[in-house]
Scaffold this motif. Structure first.
Motif, short mmCIF file in Angstrom:
data_model
loop_
_atom_site.label_atom_id
_atom_site.label_comp_id
_atom_site.label_asym_id
_atom_site.label_seq_id
_atom_site.Cartn_x
_atom_site.Cartn_y
_atom_site.Cartn_z
N MET A 1 0.83 -1.20 0.00
CA MET A 1 0.00 0.00 0.00
C MET A 1 0.87 1.26 0.00
N ARG A 2 1.96 1.23 0.79
CA ARG A 2 2.87 2.37 0.83
C ARG A 2 3.51 2.59 -0.54
N CYS A 3 3.90 1.50 -1.20
CA CYS A 3 4.51 1.61 -2.54
C CYS A 3 3.52 2.21 -3.53
N ARG A 4 2.25 1.80 -3.43
CA ARG A 4 1.24 2.35 -4.35
C ARG A 4 1.04 3.84 -4.10
N LYS A 5 1.02 4.24 -2.83
CA LYS A 5 0.86 5.67 -2.52
C LYS A 5 2.04 6.47 -3.05
N LEU A 6 3.25 5.95 -2.82
CA LEU A 6 4.44 6.64 -3.29
C LEU A 6 4.44 6.75 -4.81
N LYS B 1 -19.21 -4.55 -21.25
CA LYS B 1 -19.10 -5.88 -20.61
C LYS B 1 -18.59 -6.93 -21.59
N ARG B 2 -17.60 -6.58 -22.40
CA ARG B 2 -17.00 -7.55 -23.30
C ARG B 2 -16.03 -8.44 -22.54
N GLU B 3 -15.86 -9.65 -23.02
CA GLU B 3 -14.92 -10.55 -22.37
C GLU B 3 -13.49 -10.04 -22.51
N TRP B 4 -13.23 -9.33 -23.65
CA TRP B 4 -11.86 -8.89 -23.89
C TRP B 4 -11.56 -7.52 -23.31
N GLU B 5 -12.53 -6.86 -22.69
CA GLU B 5 -12.28 -5.52 -22.19
C GLU B 5 -11.57 -5.59 -20.85
N VAL B 6 -10.63 -4.65 -20.67
CA VAL B 6 -9.87 -4.58 -19.43
C VAL B 6 -9.73 -3.13 -19.03
N GLY B 7 -9.45 -2.89 -17.75
CA GLY B 7 -9.29 -1.51 -17.29
C GLY B 7 -8.88 -1.48 -15.84
N ARG B 8 -8.76 -0.30 -15.33
CA ARG B 8 -8.40 -0.13 -13.92
C ARG B 8 -8.84 1.24 -13.47
N LYS B 9 -8.86 1.40 -12.14
CA LYS B 9 -9.19 2.71 -11.57
C LYS B 9 -7.90 3.43 -11.22
N ASP B 10 -7.96 4.75 -11.18
CA ASP B 10 -6.81 5.56 -10.81
C ASP B 10 -7.19 6.48 -9.66
N ASN B 11 -6.49 6.36 -8.56
CA ASN B 11 -6.86 7.15 -7.38
C ASN B 11 -5.79 8.18 -7.05
N THR B 12 -5.13 8.70 -8.11
CA THR B 12 -4.03 9.63 -7.88
C THR B 12 -4.46 10.83 -7.08
N ASP B 13 -5.59 11.43 -7.47
CA ASP B 13 -6.01 12.66 -6.81
C ASP B 13 -6.31 12.46 -5.34
N ASP B 14 -6.75 11.23 -4.99
CA ASP B 14 -7.08 10.98 -3.58
C ASP B 14 -5.84 10.86 -2.71
N LEU B 15 -4.66 10.71 -3.34
CA LEU B 15 -3.47 10.45 -2.55
C LEU B 15 -2.59 11.67 -2.39
N ASP B 16 -2.99 12.82 -2.95
CA ASP B 16 -2.17 14.03 -2.88
C ASP B 16 -2.33 14.69 -1.51
N ASN B 17 -1.87 14.00 -0.52
CA ASN B 17 -2.03 14.48 0.86
C ASN B 17 -0.75 14.16 1.61
N SER B 18 0.07 15.16 1.84
CA SER B 18 1.37 14.91 2.44
C SER B 18 1.25 14.37 3.86
N GLN B 19 0.24 14.83 4.60
CA GLN B 19 0.09 14.35 5.97
C GLN B 19 -0.27 12.88 5.99
N GLN B 20 -1.14 12.50 5.04
CA GLN B 20 -1.54 11.09 4.99
C GLN B 20 -0.35 10.21 4.65
N LEU B 21 0.50 10.68 3.73
CA LEU B 21 1.65 9.88 3.33
C LEU B 21 2.68 9.75 4.43
N LYS B 22 2.78 10.76 5.28
CA LYS B 22 3.78 10.73 6.34
C LYS B 22 3.38 9.84 7.51
N ARG B 23 2.06 9.48 7.55
CA ARG B 23 1.62 8.68 8.69
C ARG B 23 2.17 7.27 8.61
#
Length: 518
Positions: A221-226, A496-518
């Motif tokens: 989780m720390r690696c993903r935040k960084l 809903k195709r069988e071949w479709e793929v994707g992911r979510k991006d939560n970059t904006d939710d992680l722009d918090n220096s205090q949260q990262l330092k905890r």
């Protein structure tokens, strides 16, 4: 406090650099001494100042690069401009550059977040001799320590003890911790040498450091935040030095690079908040980290890459493209390319080609052996380019089993052929007088006419004995149903195709220096 001695020069070009800063409002000249009559009747120009320094330095023709240029800065604004100027005078005195008659220019820069001055003079003393410059880096640090009253060896011991509290698993990681504290560290013949200001401050047995190695659990989780934070700030910084500064000031994270200064081959993340060291490749590759391009430029690269894939293989499918571009942390979905939190529609010809190739891939899963089988499947899956479908030379064991099962159904006079086919999982399709039995679940197509089946029985009326339709087995014979399959113009946009793929991006939710330092 930091004093950075900058490269020398034959023509005192740094005067022009500082004067341009003054003209742009980013600096001002706060001291000019021992320049003769210059400045008596007005502000001297950069050319006049440069000419005076060169004429002064010509009294010793053996010195080729006579310029001495040092930048002195403090942490933030812990010193006022006047206090830093006084420190600069004491520093230059310690270094031998404040003799009576020595020309000196001091500029105050205010285009950064910390107070810092630039001092310019000549390496030639007023009597024509060259000012001592041997071991200059070490002498510079010793001069700073004397002025500040710092016991460097005591401070080094304190920093080493602090480094021991970190989780690290190799000498390279210990070296990264010490580097983040301002030390140069190397090992030789079983001994670790720790230098500061060009002077070895401490020697430690390598075995003593190796005894501290710990294989700490990697916090995913720390690696993903960084990673998210690094990507976000990379896009707002112009180079790696600015990125390093942002990460250290906002999140307590040091980026320590290895290799050439202009082309590092790797880096470590020294996470001071968690007192641990992470290999940079586990967070973000060094190539991606140093890719200081705009989001549009990155999307252009991904799109060009997809175009090359389609050129090399006109039948490349969306899943094959995804497997390749995921290494670049990009993906495509519903005719849209996504990268780093930004997106845009693919060029129409690409979206149409990918959609067509997806449909072709579905046709080829049935392994058609004849043009008639291929054309039937292309009609079902709305493939506009049957010529791109590859025909199979050999029949599979599943195909042969399906044919045998159909023969059993056709041989049973007690059951309707159509009902028997349906119960066995087959769907009946006809085209141009040719009948096909298709098992969509097992991806099998049988040309009943070519296999010699009596297709007239498909049109025979149901007798009283055949009124009882055999029940279908649960999951084994469930026929495949086509739903939501669109034509080539928008197929890659269907849901809903069988071949479709994707992911979510939560970059904006992680722009918090205090949260990262905890």
């Amino acid at each position: 406090m930091i004093a950075t001695i900058l490269p020398g020069s034959t023509n005192f070009h740094t005067v022009g650099y500082n004067e341009r800063k003054v003209a742009n409002g980013a600096a001002r000249l706060i001291e000019m001494r021992n320049f003769g009559a210059l400045g008596t009747f007005g502000r001297p120009t950069a050319d006049e100042l440069t000419k005076y320094l060169m004429e002064y330095s010509s009294r010793n023709g053996r010195i080729r690069k006579a310029q001495f240029h040092v930048a002195i800065s403090c942490k933030g604004h812990e010193m006022s401009e006047a206090e830093l100027l006084e420190f600069t005078h004491r520093y230059l005195t310690e270094m031998g550059y404040m003799e009576p008659g020595q020309p000196l220019l001091v500029y105050s820069h205010h285009d950064t977040d910390n107070t810092h001055l630039h001092a310019i003079t000549s390496r030639i003393a007023p009597d024509g001799r060259k000012i001592a410059h041997s071991h200059e880096r070490r002498r510079s640090q010793e001069a700073i320590d004397r002025i500040l009253g710092t016991d460097r060896r005591q401070k080094t011991d304190k920093d080493i003890e602090n480094a021991r509290q970190y989780t690290f698993s190799s000498f390279a990681q210990f070296k990264a911790i010490m580097f983040s504290m301002g030390y140069e560290t190397y090992r030789k013949d079983g001994t670790v040498f720790i230098k500061y200001g060009g002077k070895v401050q401490r020697e430690i047995p390598l075995a003593e450091i190796e005894a501290l190695y710990k294989s700490g659990r990697r916090d995913r989780m720390r690696c993903r935040k960084l990673r998210s934070i690094l990507l976000k700030y990379r896009d707002t910084c112009t180079d790696k030095e600015e990125l390093r500064k942002e990460m250290k000031e906002k999140f307590g994270v040091d980026l320590v690079f290895f290799g050439r200064r202009d082309r590092p081959f790797g880096y470590m993340v020294v996470d001071h908040a968690k007192k641990t060291v992470i290999h940079g490749a586990r967070v973000l590759s060094v190539e991606e980290l140093l890719d200081f391009a705009t989001p549009e430029e990155r999307l252009d690269r991904v799109e060009d890459f997809i175009d090359r894939l389609l050129t090399l293989n006109p039948k490349t499918t969306q899943s094959e493209i995804y497997a390749k571009i995921r290494r670049q942390h990009a993906y495509i979905k519903k005719g849209v390319v996504y990268f780093g939190g930004t997106s845009r529609p693919l060029k129409p010809f690409m979206a149409e080609a990918i959609d067509r190739n997806n449909r072709i891939a579905w046709v080829e899963r049935f392994r058609p052996a004849t043009e008639a089988e291929r054309d039937m499947l292309c009609r079902i899956f709305k493939v506009s380019r049957p010529d791109l479908v590859t025909l199979t030379a050999e029949r599979t064991g599943d195909y042969n089993e399906a044919v045998e099962r159909l023969r059993e159904i056709f041989a049973d006079d007690t059951v309707s052929v159509k009902a028997g086919m349906y119960a066995a999982g087959f769907t009946l399709r006809e085209q141009d007088g040719t009948a096909f039995a298709i098992d969509f679940r097992r991806h099998i197509i049988v040309n009943l006419t070519d296999e010699g089946f009596d297709t007239k029985r498909l049109r025979r009326k149901t007798t009283s004995k055949q009124m009882q339709t055999p029940s279908r087995t649960k999951a084994t014979h469930r026929p495949f149903r086509l739903t939501g399959l669109k034509d080539a113009g928008g197929g890659s946009q269907s849901e809903k195709r069988e071949w479709e793929v994707g992911r979510k991006d939560n970059t904006d939710d992680l722009d918090n220096s205090q949260q990262l330092k905890r």
